[in-house]
Design a protein around this motif. Sequence first.
Motif, PDB file in Angstrom:
ATOM      1  N   PRO A 108       0.958  -1.340  -0.035  1.00 22.52           N
ATOM      2  CA  PRO A 108      -0.215   0.067  -0.017  1.00 22.52           C
ATOM      3  C   PRO A 108       0.898   1.219   0.067  1.00 22.52           C
ATOM      4  O   PRO A 108       0.326   2.218  -0.536  1.00 22.52           O
ATOM      5  CB  PRO A 108      -1.043   0.023   1.242  1.00 22.52           C
ATOM      6  CG  PRO A 108       0.115  -1.133   2.043  1.00 22.52           C
ATOM      7  CD  PRO A 108       0.353  -2.044   1.200  1.00 22.52           C
ATOM      8  N   LEU A 109       2.018   1.166   0.679  1.00 21.09           N
ATOM      9  CA  LEU A 109       2.807   2.523   0.683  1.00 21.09           C
ATOM     10  C   LEU A 109       3.490   2.856  -0.582  1.00 21.09           C
ATOM     11  O   LEU A 109       3.713   4.053  -0.976  1.00 21.09           O
ATOM     12  CB  LEU A 109       3.969   2.047   1.642  1.00 21.09           C
ATOM     13  CG  LEU A 109       4.552   3.289   2.605  1.00 21.09           C
ATOM     14  CD1 LEU A 109       3.185   4.270   3.190  1.00 21.09           C
ATOM     15  CD2 LEU A 109       5.490   2.917   3.601  1.00 21.09           C
ATOM     16  N   SER A 160       9.302   7.178  -4.543  1.00 15.75           N
ATOM     17  CA  SER A 160      10.650   6.641  -4.074  1.00 15.75           C
ATOM     18  C   SER A 160      11.484   8.136  -3.656  1.00 15.75           C
ATOM     19  O   SER A 160      12.601   8.052  -3.698  1.00 15.75           O
ATOM     20  CB  SER A 160      11.354   6.375  -5.428  1.00 15.75           C
ATOM     21  OG  SER A 160      10.551   5.005  -5.772  1.00 15.75           O
ATOM     22  N   GLY A 161      10.974   8.719  -2.861  1.00 15.01           N
ATOM     23  CA  GLY A 161      11.866   9.870  -2.350  1.00 15.01           C
ATOM     24  C   GLY A 161      12.053  11.163  -3.078  1.00 15.01           C
ATOM     25  O   GLY A 161      11.895  11.070  -4.223  1.00 15.01           O
ATOM     26  N   ASN A 162      12.515  12.136  -2.303  1.00 15.56           N
ATOM     27  CA  ASN A 162      12.608  13.648  -2.762  1.00 15.56           C
ATOM     28  C   ASN A 162      13.691  13.571  -3.971  1.00 15.56           C
ATOM     29  O   ASN A 162      13.609  13.977  -4.884  1.00 15.56           O
ATOM     30  CB  ASN A 162      13.009  14.246  -1.891  1.00 15.56           C
ATOM     31  CG  ASN A 162      11.790  15.102  -0.874  1.00 15.56           C
ATOM     32  OD1 ASN A 162      10.964  14.759  -1.296  1.00 15.56           O
ATOM     33  ND2 ASN A 162      12.123  15.529   0.300  1.00 15.56           N
ATOM     34  N   THR A 163      14.599  12.720  -3.974  1.00 16.48           N
ATOM     35  CA  THR A 163      15.637  12.767  -4.917  1.00 16.48           C
ATOM     36  C   THR A 163      15.174  12.370  -6.097  1.00 16.48           C
ATOM     37  O   THR A 163      15.203  12.791  -7.459  1.00 16.48           O
ATOM     38  CB  THR A 163      17.018  11.902  -4.739  1.00 16.48           C
ATOM     39  OG1 THR A 163      17.158  12.121  -3.193  1.00 16.48           O
ATOM     40  CG2 THR A 163      17.967  12.055  -5.645  1.00 16.48           C
ATOM     41  N   VAL A 164      14.067  11.133  -6.219  1.00 14.91           N
ATOM     42  CA  VAL A 164      13.570  10.733  -7.385  1.00 14.91           C
ATOM     43  C   VAL A 164      12.494  11.751  -7.858  1.00 14.91           C
ATOM     44  O   VAL A 164      12.374  12.124  -9.227  1.00 14.91           O
ATOM     45  CB  VAL A 164      12.849   9.398  -7.230  1.00 14.91           C
ATOM     46  CG1 VAL A 164      11.727   8.815  -8.269  1.00 14.91           C
ATOM     47  CG2 VAL A 164      13.953   8.243  -7.121  1.00 14.91           C
ATOM     48  N   ASP A 175       2.869  19.762  -4.947  1.00  9.13           N
ATOM     49  CA  ASP A 175       3.443  20.425  -3.866  1.00  9.13           C
ATOM     50  C   ASP A 175       3.176  19.569  -2.602  1.00  9.13           C
ATOM     51  O   ASP A 175       3.808  19.167  -1.730  1.00  9.13           O
ATOM     52  CB  ASP A 175       3.142  21.793  -3.548  1.00  9.13           C
ATOM     53  CG  ASP A 175       4.153  22.592  -2.762  1.00  9.13           C
ATOM     54  OD1 ASP A 175       5.334  22.153  -2.581  1.00  9.13           O
ATOM     55  OD2 ASP A 175       3.645  23.185  -1.574  1.00  9.13           O
ATOM     56  N   THR A 176       1.755  19.041  -2.566  1.00 13.56           N
ATOM     57  CA  THR A 176       0.935  18.351  -1.184  1.00 13.56           C
ATOM     58  C   THR A 176       1.415  17.023  -1.407  1.00 13.56           C
ATOM     59  O   THR A 176       1.922  16.256  -0.798  1.00 13.56           O
ATOM     60  CB  THR A 176      -0.361  18.968  -0.954  1.00 13.56           C
ATOM     61  OG1 THR A 176      -0.389  20.342  -0.944  1.00 13.56           O
ATOM     62  CG2 THR A 176      -0.884  18.074   0.093  1.00 13.56           C
ATOM     63  N   ASN A 185       5.241   9.964  -0.691  1.00  8.73           N
ATOM     64  CA  ASN A 185       6.746  10.237  -0.872  1.00  8.73           C
ATOM     65  C   ASN A 185       7.325   8.813  -1.222  1.00  8.73           C
ATOM     66  O   ASN A 185       8.312   8.573  -2.021  1.00  8.73           O
ATOM     67  CB  ASN A 185       7.367  10.914   0.442  1.00  8.73           C
ATOM     68  CG  ASN A 185       8.893  11.275   0.169  1.00  8.73           C
ATOM     69  OD1 ASN A 185       9.721  10.339   0.340  1.00  8.73           O
ATOM     70  ND2 ASN A 185       9.079  12.368  -0.327  1.00  8.73           N
ATOM     71  N   ALA A 186       6.882   7.998  -0.440  1.00  3.72           N
ATOM     72  CA  ALA A 186       7.326   6.471  -0.332  1.00  3.72           C
ATOM     73  C   ALA A 186       7.076   5.890  -1.969  1.00  3.72           C
ATOM     74  O   ALA A 186       8.014   5.272  -2.493  1.00  3.72           O
ATOM     75  CB  ALA A 186       6.965   5.703   0.531  1.00  3.72           C
ATOM     76  N   VAL A 244       4.590  15.066  -0.822  1.00  2.00           N
ATOM     77  CA  VAL A 244       4.898  14.656   0.371  1.00  2.00           C
ATOM     78  C   VAL A 244       4.092  13.420   1.107  1.00  2.00           C
ATOM     79  O   VAL A 244       4.518  12.514   1.345  1.00  2.00           O
ATOM     80  CB  VAL A 244       4.166  15.934   1.779  1.00  2.00           C
ATOM     81  CG1 VAL A 244       4.565  15.282   3.090  1.00  2.00           C
ATOM     82  CG2 VAL A 244       5.005  17.028   1.184  1.00  2.00           C
ATOM     83  N   ILE A 245       2.775  13.407   0.609  1.00  2.00           N
ATOM     84  CA  ILE A 245       1.867  12.293   1.002  1.00  2.00           C
ATOM     85  C   ILE A 245       2.424  10.947   0.330  1.00  2.00           C
ATOM     86  O   ILE A 245       2.422   9.894   1.049  1.00  2.00           O
ATOM     87  CB  ILE A 245       0.522  12.545   0.757  1.00  2.00           C
ATOM     88  CG1 ILE A 245      -0.026  13.828   1.512  1.00  2.00           C
ATOM     89  CG2 ILE A 245      -0.377  11.349   0.760  1.00  2.00           C
ATOM     90  CD1 ILE A 245      -1.352  14.527   0.955  1.00  2.00           C
TER      91      ILE A 245
END
Lengths: 79, 544, 349
Positions: free
Chosen positions: B298-299, B357-361, B346-347, B353-354, B350-351
């Motif tokens: 799910p994540l 695959s994270g901010n870098t991706v 933008d929102t 994110n997983a 964050v929600i």
Amino acid sequence: MEAIDSKGATFANSALVPAGYSKTSHVGLTGYWVGKYAPTGDLAPIGGTYVTYTTDSGSGAVVKSTYKRPAMPAKGLPN
Amino acid sequence: MKKVRLLSLLSVTALVTTVLITAPSVANAAPACDGKSPIQSCVGVTSDGAPYAMQVPANFNGTVALYSHGYRYNIDIPVGIPLIGGYKVTNTPEPVPGGNADVAKYFFSQGIAIVGSGFARQGWNPDSAIATNVELIDTFKKQFPTTTKVIAWGSSLGGVITQGLAEKHPGLVSAVAPMCMADNVAPELTMAGDFLWGIKVLFDPTIKAGNYSAGAAGNAEAYADLVKVFTVMGKLQAGLSSGAWPDTSSATGKSLQAAGVPSRSALLLLGLMSGLPTQSAHFDSISGPDGALKLTFPLAVSPALAVLENGTNAAALAILATQDVELQAGGAIFDNTKTDYAARVDTERVIFNAALSGNTVIDALLGALSTANPGAPRAVGNPAAIAKMKALHTNTGKINVPTILMVGVADPITPAGASQRVVDLYVEQYAADKAAAIKAYQTTRTYKTPQKNLLMLWNTTPANYTKFDAAGSPITSTPAAQGTNHCNFTSAQLVLVAKTLVAAASTGKLPTGGALNTAVRKAGNLSMDKGISIPYLKSYGDNL
Amino acid sequence: MKALQRRTLLTATAVLATVGLAVSAIPAQAAEVGVTATGIKLGMTLPMTGTASLGYNKIPGAAKAYFDYLNANGGINGRKVTLVVKDDRYVPTEAVAKTNELILKDKVMALLAPLGTANVKAVATSVNPARRGVPVLFVNTGFSGFADAKKYPTTYAVLPSYIMEAKIMGQYIKENFAGKKIGLLYQDDDFGSDALAGFKTAGVNFAVKVPYASGSQGAAAAAGWITKFKAAEADVVILFGVSSATSAMLGTAAQLGYKPQWMLGSVGGDATTIKLTGVPAGVLYNAIGFSPVPATTDMTDEYVKFFSDIYAKAVPGSAFDLNVLLGMNTAFMAAQALKAAGPNPTRKS
């Protein structure tokens, strides 16, 4: 919520640093003390006494806190 | 009881047959009626060539329900095209949603007639469809002079047509129900365009994604796009867990793949920036199979699968509606030269994110989709065509008569945000009505509380619904969950809307209170929660 | 102009009075949602099961232990405080579904200490407590954005922000590790971007920064992180991640014999939680750590003594750790907010 806005910053609690609630900010606690982990793995203040630092989430400086935590309310019940 | 049901089923079916065989060939002639009892069927053609059908019970009480059907493709689809191949353009009249027998039975049991046309043209048609409906109401009243009240309802684009009818001709209708209502043409086709553009620049740069030629050449381009988009979706599905990219990916896509960006994160980002729901027919973004993937699924995976399922369902309409509106507008109608996709998510970044695959991706993907990357050229629209598109019928959202809205919170084609916007506008409208009532009090000294004319029924998703087989693979053969898919309503929900419309038409105001609450609860999976807040379609953000 | 305004105001008042007549015929408005003559209901979502629940799943028990004590001693002006807890397993969409249940079905007065930046943000967007006027008291995340009273008018932070923590860490590094090579492990989301912002403000230059995507942490990943820190010859390694990342790193480092000067962020720095995963206590020895509340073993502190006594009676056999202390402290602050909200507390008051 109005109660937190007006009095939240003075709510008694266990933290060793002040909280920053106001009508315009919902910022909580504002700092930390620094410790070292003991051989048992537990975190304890360096030198045995809590030295706390406070700052903000912006460009404000990190300063040693002079915050004196209020005594716990009688019987640990809200006052 | 059973007999009645069978009868109305037969009638609805018979009616379709009748239309095909004996519709008068002269447009705007009086309808041809079969004079039968207990249900009389009439057919005819409006002055603009729209075939229609009427069904009138012997105990007709003067109220007629006018239904407007949703979007039908305006070109035939060759058999070889997946999912929708073999479709032929049709203007068969649809007097109740999908010929629903329960709905017809309910209306007939109340002495209410039903009427609906197949419209004069398919594709994006509110301008002509509203005119057709106005004429059809007049024709019905002439044929059945005891008519006193008209209820109007419709699904999807038919929701736009229904709301448009109530906005332009409030005197003609007593109560209306736009269901799974589309947004106006510009925000709807911006959503479609954003998603298609993203699929094109990352996964297959040979997709045309709009700016189609006129005539047969344009049809061929649209067919080719359908095949390519479905193929990309298939490849994304195959690469979902490995993160592999389609072999047709652009140079930009390939460099992202080389940098370790999983294709599922790229797909999810496209869905989020276009405004597609992150819950779909079979993927709730909550459940996971027992075992190691209980949390990871799910994540990290389910939101992308939801976008895959929703995107596949929406892709055909996105391509074909774009082509149809381009033909009407005379050029390319999608323009994203100024769109800030980073601001759009933008929102969401964050929600999810997983799963992204994270901010870098995320930053790598947004960089690839930004105007700074020549490898992902922006689509440039034709200003005259865009102006023409915006001149097509556009609803303001004003509520003139008792109105019921119903939409699935995760409808991928007509997002619930379109209804949310009407709800929010009505809050302002009601406040203004109230202010006017207070002002009127100054002279009249009597205060009249303004009537509340909007009832919002949200078709909600179950708490969780993704099912897994023994091997831990998600099951996609079950019916779509409530609240998901396009206009995925049960008969009970449609009958509830019908009943509520009838009540509103007869009293002049929407029902409220315990009886309504009970009826809504019994219909199932509906919420009247005023706190629900669904984001608007993404293009509204561009105008802020 | 002024006179006109006053006249408008007067007539409006007159109308209100007229309307008020009708309204007064109806029984007085029911008390606030979640508040009855005898009780106040609060709701909490957090991971109670699954891999992300480690340590955090003690928070509800801790909060309930305090509320039970409070209720046994008169409650809040006679009202007993109850806490409805829902497991969101750390999945944002599930947090949305469970929060909707808390608000619509359980009809809680306020949400207490929901956990996780992504989850709180998902709830803010899709459940919209602000639009409903539902207070979100003391969110269990240090993301600096939630202190923004304009953007999240009903949400209150409690933990110091990740930015503050990074700035204070940066100050400590300047004073104690000047000239050393610093490495940073951080989560590649808002949690990490807050940290990076704080370190930047503090002027910390890193020899190496290693991001990990949330959910990707584990022993295998940790071996890769260590390779990077070794290659950069980091003297000090800051672990600014969740407990599972800290544990994976320290456990793997112990196996590989990798021993830099560790510095642990408070989020993943609870010793009890780390030790539960099998990391030997000795690995933590001499690591630098940070906390806003007293050391959990400091029985000379009146709060620690008080809370640990209550907790030991309520949940026998469960270790009193940082999660428990923070959980009880949050419950304690909520009790004061409720008390300060007056004899008939409302969401607004």
